[in-house]
Write a protein that holds these residues in place. Sequence first.
Motif, PDB file in Angstrom:
ATOM      1  N   ILE A  22      -1.138  -0.158  15.996  1.00 19.65           N
ATOM      2  CA  ILE A  22      -1.966   0.596  15.064  1.00 19.65           C
ATOM      3  C   ILE A  22      -2.451  -0.326  13.949  1.00 19.65           C
ATOM      4  O   ILE A  22      -2.000  -1.463  13.816  1.00 19.65           O
ATOM      5  CB  ILE A  22      -1.167   1.778  14.473  1.00 19.65           C
ATOM      6  N   SER A  23      -3.359   0.175  13.137  1.00 28.27           N
ATOM      7  CA  SER A  23      -3.911  -0.628  12.041  1.00 28.27           C
ATOM      8  C   SER A  23      -2.853  -0.892  10.978  1.00 28.27           C
ATOM      9  O   SER A  23      -1.850  -0.177  10.865  1.00 28.27           O
ATOM     10  CB  SER A  23      -5.097   0.105  11.407  1.00 28.27           C
ATOM     11  N   LYS A  24      -3.083  -1.936  10.188  1.00 32.07           N
ATOM     12  CA  LYS A  24      -2.162  -2.272   9.097  1.00 32.07           C
ATOM     13  C   LYS A  24      -2.082  -1.131   8.090  1.00 32.07           C
ATOM     14  O   LYS A  24      -1.025  -0.869   7.516  1.00 32.07           O
ATOM     15  CB  LYS A  24      -2.622  -3.553   8.408  1.00 32.07           C
ATOM     16  N   LYS A  25      -3.196  -0.449   7.884  1.00 24.31           N
ATOM     17  CA  LYS A  25      -3.235   0.665   6.931  1.00 24.31           C
ATOM     18  C   LYS A  25      -2.308   1.797   7.379  1.00 24.31           C
ATOM     19  O   LYS A  25      -1.543   2.334   6.569  1.00 24.31           O
ATOM     20  CB  LYS A  25      -4.678   1.189   6.802  1.00 24.31           C
ATOM     21  N   GLU A  26      -2.370   2.138   8.660  1.00 19.76           N
ATOM     22  CA  GLU A  26      -1.520   3.213   9.163  1.00 19.76           C
ATOM     23  C   GLU A  26      -0.053   2.796   9.177  1.00 19.76           C
ATOM     24  O   GLU A  26       0.827   3.602   8.850  1.00 19.76           O
ATOM     25  CB  GLU A  26      -1.973   3.642  10.562  1.00 19.76           C
ATOM     26  N   LYS A  27       0.208   1.530   9.536  1.00 18.15           N
ATOM     27  CA  LYS A  27       1.596   1.072   9.558  1.00 18.15           C
ATOM     28  C   LYS A  27       2.188   1.100   8.149  1.00 18.15           C
ATOM     29  O   LYS A  27       3.340   1.514   7.951  1.00 18.15           O
ATOM     30  CB  LYS A  27       1.691  -0.329  10.145  1.00 18.15           C
ATOM     31  N   LYS A  28       1.396   0.693   7.161  1.00 16.89           N
ATOM     32  CA  LYS A  28       1.874   0.716   5.773  1.00 16.89           C
ATOM     33  C   LYS A  28       2.187   2.145   5.344  1.00 16.89           C
ATOM     34  O   LYS A  28       3.186   2.410   4.655  1.00 16.89           O
ATOM     35  CB  LYS A  28       0.838   0.113   4.834  1.00 16.89           C
ATOM     36  N   ALA A  29       1.357   3.100   5.767  1.00 17.53           N
ATOM     37  CA  ALA A  29       1.584   4.504   5.419  1.00 17.53           C
ATOM     38  C   ALA A  29       2.906   4.993   6.000  1.00 17.53           C
ATOM     39  O   ALA A  29       3.654   5.716   5.343  1.00 17.53           O
ATOM     40  CB  ALA A  29       0.430   5.362   5.922  1.00 17.53           C
ATOM     41  N   LEU A  30       3.199   4.594   7.235  1.00 14.16           N
ATOM     42  CA  LEU A  30       4.455   4.992   7.874  1.00 14.16           C
ATOM     43  C   LEU A  30       5.656   4.353   7.175  1.00 14.16           C
ATOM     44  O   LEU A  30       6.667   5.015   6.925  1.00 14.16           O
ATOM     45  CB  LEU A  30       4.446   4.595   9.347  1.00 14.16           C
ATOM     46  N   VAL A  31       5.533   3.072   6.850  1.00 16.59           N
ATOM     47  CA  VAL A  31       6.633   2.380   6.170  1.00 16.59           C
ATOM     48  C   VAL A  31       6.891   3.003   4.806  1.00 16.59           C
ATOM     49  O   VAL A  31       8.044   3.187   4.395  1.00 16.59           O
ATOM     50  CB  VAL A  31       6.323   0.873   6.028  1.00 16.59           C
ATOM     51  N   ASP A  32       5.833   3.375   4.089  1.00 12.79           N
ATOM     52  CA  ASP A  32       5.988   4.027   2.780  1.00 12.79           C
ATOM     53  C   ASP A  32       6.691   5.374   2.927  1.00 12.79           C
ATOM     54  O   ASP A  32       7.536   5.736   2.103  1.00 12.79           O
ATOM     55  CB  ASP A  32       4.629   4.218   2.111  1.00 12.79           C
ATOM     56  N   LEU A  33       6.348   6.135   3.969  1.00 13.45           N
ATOM     57  CA  LEU A  33       7.013   7.412   4.223  1.00 13.45           C
ATOM     58  C   LEU A  33       8.497   7.176   4.468  1.00 13.45           C
ATOM     59  O   LEU A  33       9.351   7.912   3.946  1.00 13.45           O
ATOM     60  CB  LEU A  33       6.374   8.103   5.432  1.00 13.45           C
ATOM     61  N   TYR A  34       8.813   6.162   5.252  1.00  9.48           N
ATOM     62  CA  TYR A  34      10.203   5.818   5.553  1.00  9.48           C
ATOM     63  C   TYR A  34      10.966   5.450   4.276  1.00  9.48           C
ATOM     64  O   TYR A  34      12.098   5.899   4.053  1.00  9.48           O
ATOM     65  CB  TYR A  34      10.217   4.650   6.534  1.00  9.48           C
ATOM     66  N   THR A  35      10.307   4.671   3.425  1.00  9.28           N
ATOM     67  CA  THR A  35      10.960   4.197   2.199  1.00  9.28           C
ATOM     68  C   THR A  35      11.180   5.319   1.193  1.00  9.28           C
ATOM     69  O   THR A  35      12.274   5.477   0.654  1.00  9.28           O
ATOM     70  CB  THR A  35      10.112   3.083   1.552  1.00  9.28           C
ATOM     71  N   THR A  36      10.138   6.130   0.944  1.00 15.13           N
ATOM     72  CA  THR A  36      10.243   7.164  -0.094  1.00 15.13           C
ATOM     73  C   THR A  36      11.160   8.305   0.310  1.00 15.13           C
ATOM     74  O   THR A  36      11.670   9.026  -0.546  1.00 15.13           O
ATOM     75  CB  THR A  36       8.857   7.740  -0.448  1.00 15.13           C
ATOM     76  N   THR A  37      11.381   8.470   1.617  1.00 14.79           N
ATOM     77  CA  THR A  37      12.256   9.563   2.073  1.00 14.79           C
ATOM     78  C   THR A  37      13.628   9.046   2.506  1.00 14.79           C
ATOM     79  O   THR A  37      14.317   9.692   3.287  1.00 14.79           O
ATOM     80  CB  THR A  37      11.591  10.350   3.223  1.00 14.79           C
ATOM     81  N   ASN A  38      13.991   7.854   1.975  1.00 17.49           N
ATOM     82  CA  ASN A  38      15.346   7.332   2.173  1.00 17.49           C
ATOM     83  C   ASN A  38      15.667   7.118   3.643  1.00 17.49           C
ATOM     84  O   ASN A  38      16.695   7.593   4.161  1.00 17.49           O
ATOM     85  CB  ASN A  38      16.359   8.296   1.544  1.00 17.49           C
ATOM     86  N   GLY A  39      14.801   6.387   4.316  1.00 15.75           N
ATOM     87  CA  GLY A  39      14.915   6.195   5.754  1.00 15.75           C
ATOM     88  C   GLY A  39      16.250   5.667   6.242  1.00 15.75           C
ATOM     89  O   GLY A  39      16.670   5.957   7.364  1.00 15.75           O
TER      90      GLY A  39
END
Length: 291
Positions: A22-39
Motif C-alpha cells: 500500500i502507499s506510504k500515506k496509508e501505511k502511516k495511517a495504520l501505524v498511527d492507529l496502532y500507536t494511539t490505541t496502545n497496539g
Amino acid sequence: MKKLYYLSFGLLFLTTVCFAEISKKEKKALVDLYTTTNGKHWVKKWDLNTPVSQWYGVTIEDNKVVEINLFHNNLMGPISSEIGKLEHLKVLNLAFNSLTGALPIEIVNLSNLKVLKLEMNRLTGALPNEIGNLNQLVELSAFNNFLTGKIPATVGNLKELKVLNLSSNDFYGDIPASLGQLSQLETLGLFENNLEGAIPKDMGRLSNLKELVLANNRLDGDIPNEFAQLASLEVFQIQNNNFSSFKALEFLETKEYLVFDYDKDDRKLEFKDINFKKTRMAETKFEDIEE
C-alpha cells in the motif's frame, strides 16, 4: 519456447501480486492507529516489520486498504486523526474495545465507507455535523458509548443507511425530522438517551423499518398517526417516555410483533389485527459476542 515464456510471465505476475504494498500515506495511517490505541497491548498485535497484508484485521485490495476489523481486540486510547487518510476504506469495525476521546472529524473523509461500527467503547463528544458526507454508509452503529450533543440533521443524507444504532449514549434534543428521509432504514435504535420533544411525523414514511427502539428517553406528545404506515415493524419499543397519548397505536397494520413495549395505562387500547401470541419483552442488555 512459448510455454516457457508464459510460465516466466506468470511467475513474474505472481511475484508482483505477493509483494504489492500500500502507499506510504496509508501505511502511516495504520501505524498511527496502532500507536494511539496502545497496539502493544492488543490481543492480536501487528508486527510492523512484516508486510501490511499480514497484519491482523486488515484487508487490502488493489494495493489499497479497504477493511479494518479489530473487533474485541483491546484497543485503548483515541482513534488517530490519520484514519481519514484511508480514503478507500469500506469497513471500519472497532467495536467492543476501550476507545476513548472524541471521534476525529477526519473520519468524515472516508467517502467510500459502508460500515462504521464503534459500539461498546468509551467514546465521548458529539457526532460531527459532517457525518452526512458518508453517503455510502449502510450501517452506523455506536451504541453504548458516552457520545453527547444533538443527533446531526445531516444523518438524513445517508440515503443508503439500513442500520442506525445510537442507543445508550447521552444524546439530547429532538429526534431530527430528517431521519424520515432514510427510506432504506430497517433498524433504528435510539434507546436510553436524553432525547425529548415529539416523535417526528416524517418517521411514518420509513416503510422498511423492522426495528424501532425509542425507549428510556424524555419524548413526549402523541404517537404520530403516521406510524400506522409502519407495516414492516417487528420490534417496537417506546416505553419509559412521557407520551400523552398512545391512541395512534390502535391503527397499526402490523400483523405480528416479536417485541412490543409501551407504557400501558388504565385505558385498554383496541389494537387492529395484531397477533401478540409470539410477542415478548425485549432484552435491553448488549451481549459480548465474537464476530
